[in-house]
Design an enzyme around this catalytic site. Sequence first.
Site: not given
Length: 241
Positions: A98, A105
């Site tokens: 994650e 991002h």
Amino acid sequence: MDILYIVLVLPTVIFALIAQTMVKSAFSRYSSVYARRGMTGADVARFILWNAGISDVMICQTQGSLTDHYDPARKTLNLSESVYGVSSIAAAGVAAHECGHAIQHATGYFPLQIRNTIIPVTNIGSKLSMPLIVIGVIVATLTYGSALGELGTFFIFLGILLYGLAVVFQVLTVPVEFNASRRALTILEGSQILDSDEMAGARKVLRAAAMTYVAAMAQALASLLRLILIFIGKGNRRSGR
């Protein structure tokens, strides 16, 4: 259950079930193997984000199992109850994965940018595609032989097109997930969060998880191909070919 479903879609459904079973099995197995460093999933996430220079992502605990995800809109890294406060090989692997998305991002990873951009359109497509196809079939059946018959064909075509957009999302998801896993394994090994023998377990967990996305993509592509072939077949029958 038509022949196209049996030949095209059913094998991918079975593949998806096998992939889900594999990821649950791998996660369950390595959730009971505790990491020697004693770092919980939340600890691993904090360490990785700090080393990546990411300070604006909040690490949160979310309910359920295998519900872990990174939310780019809210900039939250959500770890499930079986990961957040657990010091296991599986927890470390999932938390690192994650974090891989958070790093994607932050660094502007292009496939992730494209996927995030089309999410609103694909959400609409996934919700409206099947209703439009059903409406199109009903309209085409009720107005067969009349001028309005083409309206039903248009609805079916539009529904398939919208479903195709949702399939594009599934296709883009695969490289994004594989890249996040590669980043995670590199970080876990390079930072020595896990020892070399523990890395084998993390790899098995992340590879099993990645296969669920491959299965979802295969199922979506098979379903799209089935819809296209049905649409072409009905068109040929109407034209007498």
